[in-house]
Design a protein around this motif. Structure first.
Motif, PDB file in Angstrom:
ATOM      1  N   GLU A 248      -2.231  -5.402  12.517  1.00  0.00           N
ATOM      2  CA  GLU A 248      -1.201  -4.816  11.270  1.00  0.00           C
ATOM      3  C   GLU A 248      -1.830  -3.509  11.001  1.00  0.00           C
ATOM      4  O   GLU A 248      -2.674  -3.214  10.540  1.00  0.00           O
ATOM      5  N   ILE A 249      -0.704  -2.345  11.312  1.00  0.00           N
ATOM      6  CA  ILE A 249      -1.107  -1.172  10.738  1.00  0.00           C
ATOM      7  C   ILE A 249       0.042  -0.704   9.746  1.00  0.00           C
ATOM      8  O   ILE A 249       1.206  -1.089   9.550  1.00  0.00           O
ATOM      9  N   ASP A 250      -0.532   0.117   8.774  1.00  0.00           N
ATOM     10  CA  ASP A 250       0.276   0.547   7.628  1.00  0.00           C
ATOM     11  C   ASP A 250       1.060   1.919   8.137  1.00  0.00           C
ATOM     12  O   ASP A 250       0.192   2.907   8.414  1.00  0.00           O
ATOM     13  N   TYR A 251       2.337   2.121   8.200  1.00  0.00           N
ATOM     14  CA  TYR A 251       2.927   3.272   8.695  1.00  0.00           C
ATOM     15  C   TYR A 251       3.909   3.901   7.425  1.00  0.00           C
ATOM     16  O   TYR A 251       4.566   3.062   6.950  1.00  0.00           O
ATOM     17  N   CYS A 252       3.814   5.151   7.278  1.00  0.00           N
ATOM     18  CA  CYS A 252       4.582   5.699   6.451  1.00  0.00           C
ATOM     19  C   CYS A 252       6.051   6.230   7.078  1.00  0.00           C
ATOM     20  O   CYS A 252       5.631   7.283   8.225  1.00  0.00           O
ATOM     21  N   THR A 253       7.003   5.787   6.698  1.00  0.00           N
ATOM     22  CA  THR A 253       8.221   6.326   7.516  1.00  0.00           C
ATOM     23  C   THR A 253       8.950   7.677   7.020  1.00  0.00           C
ATOM     24  O   THR A 253       9.570   8.335   7.722  1.00  0.00           O
TER      25      THR A 253
ATOM     26  N   ARG B 232      -7.325  17.449   0.800  1.00  0.00           N
ATOM     27  CA  ARG B 232      -8.297  16.253   0.752  1.00  0.00           C
ATOM     28  C   ARG B 232      -7.270  15.192   0.390  1.00  0.00           C
ATOM     29  O   ARG B 232      -6.294  15.381  -0.413  1.00  0.00           O
ATOM     30  N   ILE B 233      -7.248  14.238   1.264  1.00  0.00           N
ATOM     31  CA  ILE B 233      -6.537  12.966   0.776  1.00  0.00           C
ATOM     32  C   ILE B 233      -7.360  11.624   0.400  1.00  0.00           C
ATOM     33  O   ILE B 233      -8.579  11.661   0.550  1.00  0.00           O
ATOM     34  N   LYS B 234      -6.749  10.935  -0.595  1.00  0.00           N
ATOM     35  CA  LYS B 234      -7.294  10.025  -1.314  1.00  0.00           C
ATOM     36  C   LYS B 234      -7.240   8.668  -0.520  1.00  0.00           C
ATOM     37  O   LYS B 234      -5.992   8.362  -0.142  1.00  0.00           O
ATOM     38  N   CYS B 235      -8.383   7.921  -0.340  1.00  0.00           N
ATOM     39  CA  CYS B 235      -8.070   6.713   0.340  1.00  0.00           C
ATOM     40  C   CYS B 235      -6.984   5.729  -0.472  1.00  0.00           C
ATOM     41  O   CYS B 235      -7.333   5.590  -1.690  1.00  0.00           O
ATOM     42  N   PRO B 236      -6.391   5.003   0.352  1.00  0.00           N
ATOM     43  CA  PRO B 236      -5.195   4.192  -0.271  1.00  0.00           C
ATOM     44  C   PRO B 236      -5.786   2.944  -0.965  1.00  0.00           C
ATOM     45  O   PRO B 236      -5.177   2.051  -1.796  1.00  0.00           O
ATOM     46  N   ILE B 237      -7.081   2.485  -0.504  1.00  0.00           N
ATOM     47  CA  ILE B 237      -7.559   1.510  -1.252  1.00  0.00           C
ATOM     48  C   ILE B 237      -8.505   1.624  -2.346  1.00  0.00           C
ATOM     49  O   ILE B 237      -8.117   1.224  -3.636  1.00  0.00           O
ATOM     50  N   CYS B 238      -9.484   2.441  -2.329  1.00  0.00           N
ATOM     51  CA  CYS B 238     -10.350   3.060  -3.359  1.00  0.00           C
ATOM     52  C   CYS B 238     -10.037   4.108  -4.046  1.00  0.00           C
ATOM     53  O   CYS B 238     -10.565   4.375  -5.237  1.00  0.00           O
ATOM     54  N   ASN B 239      -9.114   5.073  -3.613  1.00  0.00           N
ATOM     55  CA  ASN B 239      -8.590   5.980  -4.318  1.00  0.00           C
ATOM     56  C   ASN B 239      -9.453   7.338  -4.366  1.00  0.00           C
ATOM     57  O   ASN B 239      -9.426   8.246  -5.426  1.00  0.00           O
ATOM     58  N   LYS B 240     -10.661   7.048  -3.685  1.00  0.00           N
ATOM     59  CA  LYS B 240     -11.680   8.272  -3.584  1.00  0.00           C
ATOM     60  C   LYS B 240     -11.420   9.237  -2.605  1.00  0.00           C
ATOM     61  O   LYS B 240     -10.780   8.868  -1.233  1.00  0.00           O
TER      62      LYS B 240
ATOM     63  N   MET C 251       0.807  -1.070   0.144  1.00  0.00           N
ATOM     64  CA  MET C 251       0.037  -0.046  -0.050  1.00  0.00           C
ATOM     65  C   MET C 251       1.080   1.125   0.028  1.00  0.00           C
ATOM     66  O   MET C 251       2.000   1.186   0.587  1.00  0.00           O
ATOM     67  N   ARG C 252       0.396   2.246  -0.814  1.00  0.00           N
ATOM     68  CA  ARG C 252       1.365   3.559  -0.858  1.00  0.00           C
ATOM     69  C   ARG C 252       0.643   4.535   0.371  1.00  0.00           C
ATOM     70  O   ARG C 252      -0.562   4.617   0.217  1.00  0.00           O
ATOM     71  N   CYS C 253       1.700   5.463   0.768  1.00  0.00           N
ATOM     72  CA  CYS C 253       0.889   6.405   1.624  1.00  0.00           C
ATOM     73  C   CYS C 253       0.216   7.443   0.794  1.00  0.00           C
ATOM     74  O   CYS C 253       0.624   7.965  -0.179  1.00  0.00           O
ATOM     75  N   PRO C 254      -1.117   7.849   1.350  1.00  0.00           N
ATOM     76  CA  PRO C 254      -2.030   8.614   0.536  1.00  0.00           C
ATOM     77  C   PRO C 254      -1.479  10.035   0.557  1.00  0.00           C
ATOM     78  O   PRO C 254      -1.981  11.088  -0.393  1.00  0.00           O
ATOM     79  N   VAL C 255      -0.681  10.510   1.271  1.00  0.00           N
ATOM     80  CA  VAL C 255       0.157  11.773   1.434  1.00  0.00           C
ATOM     81  C   VAL C 255       1.240  11.970   0.520  1.00  0.00           C
ATOM     82  O   VAL C 255       1.463  12.865  -0.503  1.00  0.00           O
ATOM     83  N   CYS C 256       2.102  11.246   0.548  1.00  0.00           N
ATOM     84  CA  CYS C 256       3.516  11.401  -0.120  1.00  0.00           C
ATOM     85  C   CYS C 256       3.867   9.953  -1.021  1.00  0.00           C
ATOM     86  O   CYS C 256       4.913  10.098  -1.751  1.00  0.00           O
TER      87      CYS C 256
ATOM     88  N   CYS D 247       6.379  10.525   6.336  1.00  0.00           N
ATOM     89  CA  CYS D 247       5.576  11.449   6.948  1.00  0.00           C
ATOM     90  C   CYS D 247       5.110  10.985   8.282  1.00  0.00           C
ATOM     91  O   CYS D 247       4.395  11.903   8.931  1.00  0.00           O
ATOM     92  N   GLN D 248       5.354   9.870   8.619  1.00  0.00           N
ATOM     93  CA  GLN D 248       4.855   9.481   9.838  1.00  0.00           C
ATOM     94  C   GLN D 248       3.258   9.220   9.944  1.00  0.00           C
ATOM     95  O   GLN D 248       2.708   9.055  11.050  1.00  0.00           O
ATOM     96  N   GLY D 249       2.777   9.168   8.835  1.00  0.00           N
ATOM     97  CA  GLY D 249       1.347   8.857   8.873  1.00  0.00           C
ATOM     98  C   GLY D 249       1.033   7.270   9.237  1.00  0.00           C
ATOM     99  O   GLY D 249       1.880   6.496   8.875  1.00  0.00           O
ATOM    100  N   ILE D 250      -0.333   7.155   9.666  1.00  0.00           N
ATOM    101  CA  ILE D 250      -0.654   5.671   9.988  1.00  0.00           C
ATOM    102  C   ILE D 250      -2.133   5.417   9.369  1.00  0.00           C
ATOM    103  O   ILE D 250      -2.952   6.209   9.323  1.00  0.00           O
ATOM    104  N   TRP D 251      -2.262   4.343   8.547  1.00  0.00           N
ATOM    105  CA  TRP D 251      -3.309   3.687   8.185  1.00  0.00           C
ATOM    106  C   TRP D 251      -3.965   2.831   8.753  1.00  0.00           C
ATOM    107  O   TRP D 251      -3.293   1.761   9.109  1.00  0.00           O
ATOM    108  N   LEU D 252      -5.133   2.644   9.342  1.00  0.00           N
ATOM    109  CA  LEU D 252      -5.827   1.615   9.847  1.00  0.00           C
ATOM    110  C   LEU D 252      -7.029   1.163   9.164  1.00  0.00           C
ATOM    111  O   LEU D 252      -7.947   2.204   8.705  1.00  0.00           O
TER     112      LEU D 252
END
Ligand code: ZN
Ligand code: ZN
Length: 130
Positions: free
Chosen positions: A19-24, A63-71, A1-6, A26-31
């Motif tokens: 299991e959580i997805d973490y962007c090293t 606005r950030i896009k969902c990393p799964i559906c891209n909306k 999965m790619r970070c929706p911000v960077c 920007c330090q964002g977290i996806w749950l």
């Protein structure tokens, strides 16, 4: 999965079997949907926190896009006092937390200040800053 911000590929961290997805970067977290509840546990305080989540698309944050559906995701106000703004997929794939926001949410929703997850998260962020 790619970070929706960077758009960096995110790494998977395991916090208490979740299991959580973490962007090293920007330090964002996806749950994924349900993982916040799983992390926080099933207490009245957690239920109160979750019911305090309010969609507010008038918020002027990028606005950030969902990393799964891209909306484009909804902006959500969490917490009654000094709410923090998080991003939630419109069709409920999950929640996005910018750096530090998950910690703030856990502090709001946790009965115990010295919550184990909080300590793990603090470790992650402190190590990153060194
Ligand atoms: Zn990122
Ligand atoms: Zn989605």
């Amino acid at each position: 999965m790619r970070c929706p911000v960077c758009k960096n590929p995110m790494v998977i961290l395991e916090l208490q079997q979740i299991e959580i997805d973490y962007c090293t970067f920007c330090q964002g977290i996806w749950l994924d949907a349900g993982e916040l509840e799983a992390l926080l546990g099933d207490t009245q305080q957690v239920q109160d926190l979750l019911t305090s989540f309010k969609i507010d698309d008038a918020i002027r944050e990028k606005r950030i896009k969902c990393p799964i559906c891209n909306k484009k995701m909804h902006k959500i106000q969490a917490g009654q006092h000094n709410p923090i703004i998080i991003d939630k997929c419109r069709i409920d794939h999950g929640l996005w937390f910018d750096s530090g926001e998950l910690q703030q949410i856990i502090e709001m929703g946790s009965l115990h200040k010295e919550n184990e997850i909080l300590i793990l998260l603090k470790d992650i962020f402190t190590n990153k800053l060194k």
